[in-house]
Design a protein around this motif. Structure first.
Motif, PDB file in Angstrom:
ATOM      1  N   TRP A 148       0.637  -1.159  -0.087  1.00  0.00           N
ATOM      2  CA  TRP A 148      -0.058   0.027   0.007  1.00  0.00           C
ATOM      3  C   TRP A 148       0.815   1.246  -0.081  1.00  0.00           C
ATOM      4  O   TRP A 148       2.000   1.069   0.390  1.00  0.00           O
ATOM      5  CB  TRP A 148      -0.838   0.086   1.291  1.00  0.00           C
ATOM      6  N   THR A 149       0.203   2.189  -0.428  1.00  0.00           N
ATOM      7  CA  THR A 149       0.979   3.515  -0.188  1.00  0.00           C
ATOM      8  C   THR A 149       0.255   4.664   0.837  1.00  0.00           C
ATOM      9  O   THR A 149      -1.023   4.320   1.186  1.00  0.00           O
ATOM     10  CB  THR A 149       0.730   4.363  -1.602  1.00  0.00           C
ATOM     11  N   SER A 150       1.127   5.365   1.491  1.00  0.00           N
ATOM     12  CA  SER A 150       0.595   6.053   2.593  1.00  0.00           C
ATOM     13  C   SER A 150       1.270   7.404   2.793  1.00  0.00           C
ATOM     14  O   SER A 150       2.287   7.633   2.074  1.00  0.00           O
ATOM     15  CB  SER A 150       0.641   5.153   3.871  1.00  0.00           C
TER      16      SER A 150
END
Length: 434
Positions: A148-150
């Motif tokens: 995931w990206t965050s």
């Protein structure tokens, strides 16, 4: 044997109010007739036919219901089969996996520590779980490799936000929750492995939030994290803390996280009903041992018994939970035992989310309870309640000094909203007009 024959053979209603015209006390419980507290027994008897209707349709295997008013139990119903395979009928002392009805109990534990000065509502979670010191918000997810990206949060989640489900922790990331949780070895409820809250919550700090803390209401793992905060602040494991400071003092002797066949509670084993889930037709079926992401089927008498889910892990009887509810209705006291100051108990069922929108119906949210507003279709304003994924539900109505508990055991049933609303209508139609 046809299901209707089984129901007629084993359905049993215990209407204590029919047995005597006097108010009676047995041990820690007081009993009265519905008529002695301004309600009608014939109206409440409709609950039995309603539950049987759901049993006939194979939507639920049965239920145990308890209603109390003015501190007295006025109605108890036990109907259906706790285990269809073994034709075991429900009894009023059957043990139910309470699921998220654990959350209010754990929230009370946190408020006790706030009263004792060991916790503060505005404390950052990282004060107790260091891995929460650098939280991020998820912005994208790749299901192919479960990455995931965050982006970093602007603030850290607080104890207040854990209590109100505004921390940004969730149960699912746009349907990818299982993949993310599995990648980080996050147990949902129970496990055969000897994980503890300490080592699990250290991993929780690596979970991305779904929004900035304090900006939205999102149901999720906040109370599980709160369980570890309680352990650190109290110096006790969560089960020991709750047993010594809540359940044991109020006399809820069979209300706990785990039970052992080799202990003095071994005789309780037959009182655990089977676990069921809902099939594609909306009917209940036995929970299969393999492949279920939520919990092991013979929880809470199997597994490592080391992970205490503050959000969903306790098991008990309807009368156990009644003692907890009556303590809350009495503003933190039961008999000569006080577990919370009056003002603290009242604070828990007052709106604590201010301008944040509450997404579930006509209610607001306090600390561990939702609170009915004036436009609720059945409950009076100020009634506070919660339910669990295993089809357990309760509400506490201060206006009428009323407690209603109905315990069923089908995970994630699609029929819960309907049967709960019907239960509310039956109960409030039973009040005798002056």
């Amino acid at each position: 044997m046809k299901i209707s024959t089984i129901i007629l053979a084993i359905a049993s209603v215990l209407a204590i109010s029919c047995k005597t015209d006097k108010e009676e006390t047995f041990g820690k419980f007081q009993f009265a007739t519905p008529e002695q507290v301004g309600m009608n027994m014939d109206s409440l008897a409709k609950i039995e036919s309603m539950v049987k209707e759901y049993i006939e349709a194979k939507k639920f295997p049965g239920a145990v219901t308890l209603i109390a008013k003015n501190g007295k139990i006025i109605y108890e119903l036990e109907v259906g089969l706790a285990d269809f395979a073994q034709s075991v009928p429900y009894r009023k002392n059957h043990l139910f996996r309470m699921a998220s009805m654990t959350k209010p109990v754990v929230s009370v534990a946190a408020m006790q520590l706030i009263e004792a000065g060991k916790l503060k509502l505005n404390d950052p979670v990282s004060k107790y779980i260091p891995s929460f010191d650098s939280m991020e918000i998820i912005t994208g997810f790749n299901p192919k490799d479960t990455t995931w990206t965050s982006v970093p949060t602007k603030t850290q989640p607080t104890v207040h936000q854990l209590l109100t489900h505004t921390s940004g922790l969730t149960y699912g990331y746009e349907n990818h929750g299982d993949a993310i949780n599995a990648k980080l070895n996050i147990p949902a409820l129970n496990t055969y492995q000897d994980w503890t809250l300490q080592n699990t919550m250290n991993r929780f700090g690596k979970l991305p939030l779904v929004h900035e803390p304090g900006t939205q209401w999102t149901y999720g793992l906040s109370t599980d994290v709160l369980g570890r905060v309680i352990e650190v602040a109290s110096g006790m494991e969560l089960d020991d803390y709750i047993r010594e400071n809540i359940t044991k003092p109020i006399g809820a002797t069979t209300f706990d996280f785990y039970f052992s066949d080799s202990s003095a509670t071994a005789n309780l084993t037959p009182l655990f009903g089977a676990n069921y889930v809902t099939d594609t037709l909306g009917q209940f079926e036995p929970l299969k041992l393999e492949g279920h992401p939520l919990y092991i089927p013979n929880y809470p008498i199997a597994g490592a018994k080391t992970y205490f889910s503050g959000g969903s892990g306790m098991t008990g009887t309807a009368r156990d939970y009644f003692l907890f509810c009556q303590t809350m209705l009495n503003d933190g006291v039961l008999g000569e035992t006080r577990i919370l100051k009056s003002e603290t108990a009242q604070m828990m069922h007052q709106d604590q989310i201010d301008t944040i929108s509450y997404p579930w119906g006509t209610a607001r949210f306090g600390f561990g309870f939702d609170i009915a507003t004036a436009d609720h279709p059945n409950k009076p304003e100020g009634t506070y309640s919660w339910g669990g994924a295993f089809s357990t539900t309760f509400w506490i109505d201060p206006l009428n000094e009323l407690i209603v508990i109905q315990l069923r055991q089908v995970a994630f049933s699609g029929h819960n909203d309907e049967i709960n609303a019907r239960l509310e209508k039956v109960v409030y139609s039973a009040f005798i007009e002056n």
